[in-house]
Design a protein around this motif. Structure first.
Motif, PDB file in Angstrom:
ATOM      1  N   UNK A 272      56.536 -30.137  -7.759  1.00 17.00           N
ATOM      2  CA  UNK A 272      56.201 -29.476  -9.019  1.00 17.00           C
ATOM      3  C   UNK A 272      56.518 -30.379 -10.207  1.00 17.00           C
ATOM      4  N   UNK A 273      57.628 -31.090 -10.148  1.00 19.47           N
ATOM      5  CA  UNK A 273      57.972 -32.028 -11.226  1.00 19.47           C
ATOM      6  C   UNK A 273      56.919 -33.113 -11.352  1.00 19.47           C
ATOM      7  N   UNK A 274      56.507 -33.674 -10.217  1.00 21.38           N
ATOM      8  CA  UNK A 274      55.472 -34.711 -10.200  1.00 21.38           C
ATOM      9  C   UNK A 274      54.199 -34.199 -10.860  1.00 21.38           C
ATOM     10  N   UNK A 275      53.763 -33.014 -10.459  1.00 23.32           N
ATOM     11  CA  UNK A 275      52.535 -32.436 -10.991  1.00 23.32           C
ATOM     12  C   UNK A 275      52.626 -32.196 -12.499  1.00 23.32           C
ATOM     13  N   UNK A 276      53.708 -31.596 -12.952  1.00 21.22           N
ATOM     14  CA  UNK A 276      53.826 -31.249 -14.364  1.00 21.22           C
ATOM     15  C   UNK A 276      53.925 -32.508 -15.227  1.00 21.22           C
ATOM     16  N   UNK A 277      54.657 -33.510 -14.755  1.00 21.20           N
ATOM     17  CA  UNK A 277      54.791 -34.750 -15.523  1.00 21.20           C
ATOM     18  C   UNK A 277      53.437 -35.435 -15.660  1.00 21.20           C
ATOM     19  N   UNK A 278      52.685 -35.535 -14.555  1.00 18.10           N
ATOM     20  CA  UNK A 278      51.380 -36.206 -14.610  1.00 18.10           C
ATOM     21  C   UNK A 278      50.369 -35.413 -15.440  1.00 18.10           C
ATOM     22  N   UNK A 279      50.453 -34.094 -15.377  1.00 15.68           N
ATOM     23  CA  UNK A 279      49.519 -33.268 -16.134  1.00 15.68           C
ATOM     24  C   UNK A 279      49.742 -33.404 -17.635  1.00 15.68           C
ATOM     25  N   UNK A 280      50.999 -33.520 -18.044  1.00 18.96           N
ATOM     26  CA  UNK A 280      51.325 -33.608 -19.468  1.00 18.96           C
ATOM     27  C   UNK A 280      51.085 -35.014 -20.014  1.00 18.96           C
ATOM     28  N   UNK A 281      51.412 -36.046 -19.235  1.00 19.00           N
ATOM     29  CA  UNK A 281      51.357 -37.430 -19.725  1.00 19.00           C
ATOM     30  C   UNK A 281      49.920 -37.826 -20.066  1.00 19.00           C
ATOM     31  N   UNK A 282      49.706 -38.511 -21.191  1.00 12.29           N
ATOM     32  CA  UNK A 282      48.364 -38.987 -21.531  1.00 12.29           C
ATOM     33  C   UNK A 282      47.926 -40.105 -20.585  1.00 12.29           C
ATOM     34  N   UNK A 283      46.618 -40.254 -20.425  1.00  9.23           N
ATOM     35  CA  UNK A 283      46.079 -41.223 -19.473  1.00  9.23           C
ATOM     36  C   UNK A 283      46.603 -42.640 -19.727  1.00  9.23           C
ATOM     37  N   UNK A 284      46.660 -43.027 -20.989  1.00  5.24           N
ATOM     38  CA  UNK A 284      47.020 -44.412 -21.286  1.00  5.24           C
ATOM     39  C   UNK A 284      48.481 -44.734 -20.988  1.00  5.24           C
ATOM     40  N   UNK A 285      49.322 -43.692 -20.825  1.00  7.75           N
ATOM     41  CA  UNK A 285      50.745 -43.902 -20.557  1.00  7.75           C
ATOM     42  C   UNK A 285      51.152 -43.439 -19.165  1.00  7.75           C
ATOM     43  N   UNK A 286      50.207 -42.929 -18.391  1.00 11.93           N
ATOM     44  CA  UNK A 286      50.591 -42.295 -17.127  1.00 11.93           C
ATOM     45  C   UNK A 286      51.285 -43.274 -16.179  1.00 11.93           C
ATOM     46  N   UNK A 287      50.815 -44.502 -16.095  1.00  6.18           N
ATOM     47  CA  UNK A 287      51.451 -45.471 -15.205  1.00  6.18           C
ATOM     48  C   UNK A 287      52.895 -45.727 -15.590  1.00  6.18           C
ATOM     49  N   UNK A 288      53.161 -45.879 -16.894  1.00  5.54           N
ATOM     50  CA  UNK A 288      54.529 -46.120 -17.345  1.00  5.54           C
ATOM     51  C   UNK A 288      55.424 -44.900 -17.132  1.00  5.54           C
ATOM     52  N   UNK A 289      54.870 -43.712 -17.341  1.00  7.22           N
ATOM     53  CA  UNK A 289      55.651 -42.496 -17.112  1.00  7.22           C
ATOM     54  C   UNK A 289      55.965 -42.325 -15.628  1.00  7.22           C
ATOM     55  N   UNK A 290      54.987 -42.602 -14.757  1.00  4.98           N
ATOM     56  CA  UNK A 290      55.239 -42.476 -13.321  1.00  4.98           C
ATOM     57  C   UNK A 290      56.155 -43.578 -12.807  1.00  4.98           C
ATOM     58  N   UNK A 291      56.228 -44.690 -13.523  1.00  2.00           N
ATOM     59  CA  UNK A 291      57.221 -45.706 -13.182  1.00  2.00           C
ATOM     60  C   UNK A 291      58.625 -45.167 -13.424  1.00  2.00           C
TER      61      UNK A 291
END
Length: 433
Positions: free
Chosen positions: A337-356
């Motif tokens: 659930x944390x993974x899903x919510x973080x990716x859903x909220x994060x903007x596309x241009x920052x998603x790689x850095x947020x998932x890092x």
């Protein structure tokens, strides 16, 4: 109008409607089984070469250290380049370390320092692969089916955690360690073939980012600090990983010294937690809306902590198995659930850095968590180490709930400025009336 703007509900097994994701999942099934085979063969080889438990643990820590140190840089790469191309690079690179280990062990030339180098190489590749692979899921399925994709990936991971080690154990007993490395090396070709067969992926990266590297790194960190839900979920995942996910360190001690069930009992404890995790992942895969429910996520965190506390206090083997089953179910429910919510909220241009940052929180702190768990177990015993770790994780989640209620579905707390603004607005409305 609100109904028109509302997002469509998640579809049952919606991720499987996407051809690219079906290809990806098949490749992951094969390669993940191979990875779990190596997860057994690598420490076993280190043990055969050194007969030293500390040196075996050092091999495992070496695999995770690059994720802790290198993930932020990997996130910048994931945001800069086409994710499929990055994954083709990482999956191709993954072929090399296990094949080298196969050649060395098959010819009898393997030495401990070579095992350390192979572990370091695998960890370095993993530091780039994990955030890229996690953020690539949106490209394949979109945000509507993201939770289902994450749940299916978790199902594959936990099923492979049962299948891979079982095959490895049979192979090691029958023909020795080398062929575990060979099969793992070959397994990555399934993932490579799946990536090559994908079509019509969105091109998210459209221009070169002129910002300096350090500024791009700080942009991802600044976003996580400024977005309360993302930042607090990263904190919660990191805390659980640090204090409550040290089963590889503590469960052998419970099996041997607390429950007195030996190696056979250790296997059953691992299997029970693995089955709980698998059921939790399958539940989310079949009912993805559960993973998007922040209140359910809070309950899963509470149940996770309670199950670990029951396990730490139990001296009855059957009760311990049940407690770990529940812990496994709630753990995967909370993390997915944390993974899903973080990716859903994060903007596309920052998603790689947020998932890092997510990879750092979930995987990178593993060596630190194992060290603190081992130290506490040596000082106070495994039950106290488990109970203290679970209590700290529970306390952090409780603090987040009280200080940032919106993270888990509550109403945001009003600051003094917010309250003053609301009061002024009320006065103006009264005056107009």
């Amino acid at each position: 109008m609100a109904l028109m703007d509302a997002a469509p509900p998640p579809r049952v097994l919606g991720a499987l409607r996407h051809r690219n994701y079906r290809l990806f999942l098949v490749g992951q099934i094969v390669s993940t089984v191979g990875t779990w085979m190596q997860s057994v063969a690598l420490p076993w080889l280190a043990l055969e070469l050194t007969h030293n438990g500390f040196l075996v643990g050092l091999v495992l820590a070496t695999q995770f250290l690059p994720v802790l140190l290198g993930s932020p840089f990997a996130g910048v790469i994931a945001d800069r380049y086409r994710k499929r191309n990055v994954l083709l690079l990482t999956q191709s690179a993954f072929v090399i370390p296990p094949f080298v280990l196969f050649a060395l062990t098959q010819t009898g030339h393997a030495q401990y320092w070579m095992v350390i180098l192979a572990a370091l190489a695998t960890g370095t590749i993993n530091a780039l692969d994990v955030p890229t692979r996690q953020s690539f899921q949106v490209d394949m399925v979109g945000k509507q089916d993201l939770m289902n994709a994450i749940a299916l990936n978790s199902s594959v991971f936990n099923a492979s955690a049962v299948i891979g080690p079982s095959i490895a154990g049979i192979l090691i007993a029958a023909v020795g360690v080398p062929f575990c490395f060979l099969l793992n090396s070959i397994s990555y070709f399934a993932a490579i073939g799946a990536l090559l067969a994908m079509r019509n992926l969105p091109k998210v990266v459209t221009h070169h980012d002129p910002q300096p590297l350090l500024q791009r790194l700080s942009e991802g960190l600044a976003y996580a600090r400024g977005e309360p839900v993302v930042g607090m979920l990263l904190l919660a995942v990191g805390t659980f990983s640090l204090f409550a996910m040290n089963r590889a360190t503590l469960l052998p001690l419970f099996a041997d010294q607390v429950l007195h069930e030996g190696a056979r009992g250790f296997g059953f404890l691992l299997a029970s937690m693995g089955l709980g995790s698998l059921l939790g992942a399958l539940t989310l895969a079949l009912s993805s809306q559960l993973g998007a429910n922040p209140r359910r996520q809070l309950w899963m965190a509470a149940i996770w902590v309670a199950a670990l506390l029951v396990f730490s206090a139990s001296r009855v083997f059957a009760l311990s198995l049940v407690a770990l089953f529940v812990a496994g179910y709630s753990q995967i429910s909370f993390v997915a659930a944390s993974n899903n919510r973080i990716q859903t909220i994060a903007p596309d241009r920052l998603r790689g850095r947020v998932m890092a940052l997510y990879a750092q929180a979930l995987i990178g702190v593993g060596p630190i968590g194992a060290t603190q768990a081992g130290a506490l177990a040596a000082l106070l015993g495994a039950p106290w180490a488990m109970a203290i770790g679970a209590s700290i994780a529970g306390a952090v989640v409780l603090a987040i709930r009280l200080l940032r209620p919106e993270v888990f579905g509550g109403q945001p707390r009003k600051t003094s400025s917010t309250a003053a603004t609301a009061s002024a607005g009320t006065s103006q409305r009264s005056a107009r009336t």
